[in-house]
Design a protein around this motif. Structure first.
Motif, PDB file in Angstrom:
ATOM      1  N   ARG A  66      59.301  42.927  59.995  1.00 25.47           N
ATOM      2  CA  ARG A  66      59.864  43.217  58.681  1.00 25.47           C
ATOM      3  C   ARG A  66      60.669  42.003  58.199  1.00 25.47           C
ATOM      4  O   ARG A  66      61.762  41.737  58.704  1.00 25.47           O
ATOM      5  N   PRO A  67      60.138  41.262  57.254  1.00 22.45           N
ATOM      6  CA  PRO A  67      60.878  40.099  56.748  1.00 22.45           C
ATOM      7  C   PRO A  67      62.070  40.531  55.912  1.00 22.45           C
ATOM      8  O   PRO A  67      62.053  41.584  55.262  1.00 22.45           O
ATOM      9  N   CYS A  68      63.121  39.717  55.927  1.00 21.55           N
ATOM     10  CA  CYS A  68      64.301  39.936  55.084  1.00 21.55           C
ATOM     11  C   CYS A  68      64.088  39.135  53.802  1.00 21.55           C
ATOM     12  O   CYS A  68      64.343  37.931  53.754  1.00 21.55           O
ATOM     13  N   ILE A  69      63.601  39.801  52.775  1.00 23.89           N
ATOM     14  CA  ILE A  69      63.152  39.152  51.548  1.00 23.89           C
ATOM     15  C   ILE A  69      64.332  38.898  50.623  1.00 23.89           C
ATOM     16  O   ILE A  69      65.136  39.794  50.366  1.00 23.89           O
ATOM     17  N   GLY A  70      64.408  37.656  50.114  1.00 19.51           N
ATOM     18  CA  GLY A  70      65.530  37.289  49.257  1.00 19.51           C
ATOM     19  C   GLY A  70      65.145  36.562  47.990  1.00 19.51           C
ATOM     20  O   GLY A  70      65.999  35.969  47.332  1.00 19.51           O
ATOM     21  N   SER A  71      63.849  36.602  47.632  1.00 24.91           N
ATOM     22  CA  SER A  71      63.410  35.957  46.395  1.00 24.91           C
ATOM     23  C   SER A  71      62.195  36.692  45.852  1.00 24.91           C
ATOM     24  O   SER A  71      61.479  37.373  46.594  1.00 24.91           O
ATOM     25  N   PHE A  72      61.964  36.542  44.544  1.00 26.32           N
ATOM     26  CA  PHE A  72      60.818  37.216  43.939  1.00 26.32           C
ATOM     27  C   PHE A  72      59.495  36.622  44.433  1.00 26.32           C
ATOM     28  O   PHE A  72      58.493  37.321  44.527  1.00 26.32           O
ATOM     29  N   ALA A  73      59.498  35.331  44.753  1.00 24.97           N
ATOM     30  CA  ALA A  73      58.278  34.728  45.287  1.00 24.97           C
ATOM     31  C   ALA A  73      57.891  35.384  46.616  1.00 24.97           C
ATOM     32  O   ALA A  73      56.709  35.685  46.862  1.00 24.97           O
ATOM     33  N   GLU A  74      58.876  35.604  47.472  1.00 20.22           N
ATOM     34  CA  GLU A  74      58.607  36.295  48.735  1.00 20.22           C
ATOM     35  C   GLU A  74      58.133  37.716  48.493  1.00 20.22           C
ATOM     36  O   GLU A  74      57.210  38.212  49.153  1.00 20.22           O
ATOM     37  N   LEU A  75      58.804  38.367  47.563  1.00 23.10           N
ATOM     38  CA  LEU A  75      58.460  39.748  47.236  1.00 23.10           C
ATOM     39  C   LEU A  75      57.007  39.862  46.807  1.00 23.10           C
ATOM     40  O   LEU A  75      56.255  40.746  47.264  1.00 23.10           O
ATOM     41  N   GLU A  76      56.574  38.958  45.944  1.00 23.23           N
ATOM     42  CA  GLU A  76      55.194  38.972  45.463  1.00 23.23           C
ATOM     43  C   GLU A  76      54.206  38.688  46.593  1.00 23.23           C
ATOM     44  O   GLU A  76      53.146  39.325  46.690  1.00 23.23           O
ATOM     45  N   GLU A  77      54.543  37.731  47.462  1.00 20.35           N
ATOM     46  CA  GLU A  77      53.644  37.396  48.557  1.00 20.35           C
ATOM     47  C   GLU A  77      53.516  38.552  49.536  1.00 20.35           C
ATOM     48  O   GLU A  77      52.418  38.841  50.039  1.00 20.35           O
ATOM     49  N   TRP A  78      54.616  39.239  49.795  1.00 17.20           N
ATOM     50  CA  TRP A  78      54.585  40.370  50.726  1.00 17.20           C
ATOM     51  C   TRP A  78      53.824  41.547  50.122  1.00 17.20           C
ATOM     52  O   TRP A  78      53.051  42.214  50.818  1.00 17.20           O
ATOM     53  N   ALA A  79      54.024  41.778  48.833  1.00 15.51           N
ATOM     54  CA  ALA A  79      53.284  42.857  48.166  1.00 15.51           C
ATOM     55  C   ALA A  79      51.784  42.556  48.153  1.00 15.51           C
ATOM     56  O   ALA A  79      50.958  43.453  48.360  1.00 15.51           O
ATOM     57  N   ALA A  80      51.421  41.299  47.940  1.00 14.10           N
ATOM     58  CA  ALA A  80      50.011  40.919  47.924  1.00 14.10           C
ATOM     59  C   ALA A  80      49.380  41.106  49.303  1.00 14.10           C
ATOM     60  O   ALA A  80      48.227  41.558  49.425  1.00 14.10           O
ATOM     61  N   VAL A 132      65.120  43.927  41.035  1.00 11.85           N
ATOM     62  CA  VAL A 132      64.491  43.980  42.354  1.00 11.85           C
ATOM     63  C   VAL A 132      63.879  45.361  42.591  1.00 11.85           C
ATOM     64  O   VAL A 132      62.754  45.477  43.100  1.00 11.85           O
ATOM     65  N   VAL A 133      64.601  46.411  42.220  1.00 11.28           N
ATOM     66  CA  VAL A 133      64.067  47.769  42.364  1.00 11.28           C
ATOM     67  C   VAL A 133      62.723  47.885  41.644  1.00 11.28           C
ATOM     68  O   VAL A 133      61.735  48.391  42.193  1.00 11.28           O
ATOM     69  N   ALA A 134      62.682  47.385  40.405  1.00 13.73           N
ATOM     70  CA  ALA A 134      61.466  47.500  39.601  1.00 13.73           C
ATOM     71  C   ALA A 134      60.311  46.711  40.192  1.00 13.73           C
ATOM     72  O   ALA A 134      59.157  47.169  40.180  1.00 13.73           O
ATOM     73  N   ARG A 135      60.612  45.546  40.729  1.00 10.29           N
ATOM     74  CA  ARG A 135      59.545  44.665  41.201  1.00 10.29           C
ATOM     75  C   ARG A 135      59.213  44.856  42.683  1.00 10.29           C
ATOM     76  O   ARG A 135      58.299  44.220  43.203  1.00 10.29           O
ATOM     77  N   ALA A 136      59.954  45.738  43.341  1.00  7.00           N
ATOM     78  CA  ALA A 136      59.704  45.992  44.765  1.00  7.00           C
ATOM     79  C   ALA A 136      58.833  47.219  44.983  1.00  7.00           C
ATOM     80  O   ALA A 136      58.716  47.693  46.122  1.00  7.00           O
ATOM     81  N   ARG A 137      58.209  47.699  43.928  1.00  7.31           N
ATOM     82  CA  ARG A 137      57.406  48.918  44.076  1.00  7.31           C
ATOM     83  C   ARG A 137      56.166  48.697  44.931  1.00  7.31           C
ATOM     84  O   ARG A 137      55.563  49.651  45.420  1.00  7.31           O
ATOM     85  N   GLY A 138      55.791  47.443  45.127  1.00  2.00           N
ATOM     86  CA  GLY A 138      54.615  47.168  45.935  1.00  2.00           C
ATOM     87  C   GLY A 138      54.899  47.044  47.421  1.00  2.00           C
ATOM     88  O   GLY A 138      53.984  46.771  48.207  1.00  2.00           O
ATOM     89  N   LEU A 149      45.839  44.687  52.748  1.00  2.00           N
ATOM     90  CA  LEU A 149      45.711  45.590  53.894  1.00  2.00           C
ATOM     91  C   LEU A 149      45.590  47.050  53.473  1.00  2.00           C
ATOM     92  O   LEU A 149      45.353  47.929  54.314  1.00  2.00           O
ATOM     93  N   GLY A 150      45.809  47.311  52.203  1.00  2.00           N
ATOM     94  CA  GLY A 150      45.684  48.674  51.697  1.00  2.00           C
ATOM     95  C   GLY A 150      46.875  49.564  51.979  1.00  2.00           C
ATOM     96  O   GLY A 150      46.757  50.794  52.014  1.00  2.00           O
ATOM     97  N   ARG A 151      48.048  48.956  52.157  1.00  2.00           N
ATOM     98  CA  ARG A 151      49.258  49.753  52.413  1.00  2.00           C
ATOM     99  C   ARG A 151      50.491  48.959  52.011  1.00  2.00           C
ATOM    100  O   ARG A 151      50.455  47.735  51.912  1.00  2.00           O
ATOM    101  N   LYS A 152      51.562  49.673  51.762  1.00  2.00           N
ATOM    102  CA  LYS A 152      52.825  49.015  51.460  1.00  2.00           C
ATOM    103  C   LYS A 152      53.474  48.554  52.763  1.00  2.00           C
ATOM    104  O   LYS A 152      53.610  49.345  53.704  1.00  2.00           O
ATOM    105  N   LEU A 153      53.881  47.306  52.796  1.00  2.00           N
ATOM    106  CA  LEU A 153      54.493  46.740  53.993  1.00  2.00           C
ATOM    107  C   LEU A 153      56.009  46.896  53.952  1.00  2.00           C
ATOM    108  O   LEU A 153      56.637  46.749  52.906  1.00  2.00           O
ATOM    109  N   GLU A 154      56.587  47.155  55.105  1.00  2.00           N
ATOM    110  CA  GLU A 154      58.030  47.365  55.210  1.00  2.00           C
ATOM    111  C   GLU A 154      58.776  46.030  55.223  1.00  2.00           C
ATOM    112  O   GLU A 154      58.266  45.021  55.716  1.00  2.00           O
ATOM    113  N   ALA A 155      59.995  46.053  54.686  1.00  2.00           N
ATOM    114  CA  ALA A 155      60.809  44.836  54.627  1.00  2.00           C
ATOM    115  C   ALA A 155      62.254  45.194  54.360  1.00  2.00           C
ATOM    116  O   ALA A 155      62.571  46.293  53.874  1.00  2.00           O
ATOM    117  N   ALA A 156      63.140  44.255  54.672  1.00  2.00           N
ATOM    118  CA  ALA A 156      64.534  44.326  54.223  1.00  2.00           C
ATOM    119  C   ALA A 156      64.667  43.540  52.929  1.00  2.00           C
ATOM    120  O   ALA A 156      63.916  42.590  52.687  1.00  2.00           O
TER     121      ALA A 156
END
Length: 381
Positions: free
Chosen positions: A116-130, A162-168, A135-142
């Motif tokens: 579980r990566p500790c995400i601290g930027s929107f670029a990371e957030l997008e890469e993790w969501a992608a 962050v709430v809005a953009r972390a839906r993935g 993989l066909g599932r939402k990945l867990e993260a801090a």
């Protein structure tokens, strides 16, 4: 192997093979577990995790994690992907957070290892969501929020975005990091907590974490749901200026490999920085800065030198700390204690990590994490 006393550590017990190395690092795993349990008991019911980065603060990630997992620790924090993959192999069922977050290109391996990566930027957030979409599932993260460190993390004012953009993704922890928790009177601690509270409110049902080792001892009791001690687990003092409430975990002994007598005016080591002020006896031990002894523990004007315990006496370093050797002034050591083949204490019950660090003008974290690989290692407890 059971716990061995300080005296036994210095003489090297005969119930196991005498190490051929000139240095011995004994790691007291029962003290490590005791420290974890103490921190857990002080954390107001919050889960007590463990930071095991930098090879378990220099003491061996494998041994440290096995001991803590055996004691009941279920959540571990590491710095990077490689540490995380090692941690996953050691603790297949544990929750493992990677403090670096999603370093570009690492998402597939993070996901494959169940980290579980500790995400601290929107670029990371997008890469993790992608990666999760692939993989066909939402990945867990801090989700990491920066309340003052100015190093990693989202600004608190971005929480709604962050709430809005972390839906993935699937957030499992919202966290921040103290700047000066070792200074309980510093007003920045209260300000950081105040900044974190509204961030936490944006993530109902998600665990929250802020307290590191020293944070556990703050009067504000910022335990939230998970505390994540590191340094204190390994015997470091989380309350500088007060008595250390933790047990010593690392014990370093070194063997005397040469002894000689000096006349007044004789110098020792490179550049002759130390000159014998009297008839002196000196002993050379087989450990130096390649083994993690700070070169800054060299004696210098208006600065205390490092020390070793020789037969119960404190004996200062003289001359420069070199790559493989340190020379001790053993003039005042008990007769028979400073002889070729005898063991001296460099770190342990009598000289704790804070004392060694202070005499080297560094911090205990650096002392622990730079312990060399040349020591014979014994894991006790």
């Amino acid at each position: 192997m059971g716990i061995i006393s300080p005296a036994e550590r210095l003489t090297v017990p005969t119930d196991f093979c005498e190490p051929v190395e000139a240095g011995l690092l004994t790691v007291d795993l029962s003290a490590l577990v005791s420290n974890w349990r103490k921190l857990a008991s002080l954390s107001g019911g919050a889960e007590c995790g463990a930071v095991v980065k930098a090879d378990g603060y220099g003491l061996g990630q494998a041994a440290v994690m096995r001991a803590l997992a055996g004691a009941g620790c279920k959540t571990f924090f590491v710095a990077n992907l490689l540490e995380g993959e090692t941690a996953r192999a050691l603790a297949p069922e544990a929750t493992i957070y990677v403090l670096d977050g999603v370093v570009p290109g690492c998402a597939p391996r993070l996901a494959a290892a169940g980290l579980r990566p500790c995400i601290g930027s929107f670029a990371e957030l997008e890469e993790w969501a992608a990666a999760g979409a692939t993989l066909g599932r939402k990945l867990e993260a801090a989700l990491h929020f920066d309340t003052g460190m100015n190093r990693l993390g989202f600004a608190p004012r971005m929480a709604a975005d962050v709430v809005a953009r972390a839906r993935g993704i699937a957030p499992t922890l919202v966290m921040s990091h103290f700047v000066s928790s070792q200074l309980p009177a510093d007003p920045i601690n209260a300000r950081q907590i105040a900044d974190f509270l509204p961030v936490r409110a944006h993530f109902p049902g998600v665990l929250a974490s802020m307290a590191n080792s020293s944070g556990v001892f703050l009067p504000e009791k910022p335990y939230f749901d998970v505390v994540r001690p590191g340094y204190a687990l390994y015997g470091g003092n989380p309350t500088p200026g007060a008595r250390n409430p933790m047990r010593a975990v690392a014990h370093i002994s070194a063997r005397i490999i040469s002894v000689r007598d000096l006349s007044p005016g004789d110098t020792v080591g490179y550049d002759g920085v130390w000159k014998a002020p009297r008839p002196s006896r000196v002993a050379t031990i087989g450990a130096g800065y390649a083994d993690g002894l700070p070169v800054s523990a060299t004696a210098a004007p208006e600065k205390p030198a490092g020390e070793a315990i020789v037969g119960g006496a404190r004996c200062p370093f003289v001359g420069r700390v070199s790559m493989d050797y340190v020379v001790l002034d053993v003039t005042d050591a008990p007769k028979g204690a400073a002889e070729r083949g005898q063991w001296v204490e460099l770190l342990g019950e009598s000289i704790d990590v804070e004392a060694l660090a202070a005499r080297a003008r560094t911090i205990g974290y650096e002392v622990l994490t730079r312990l060399g690989r040349r020591y014979a290692r014994r894991y006790a407890g």
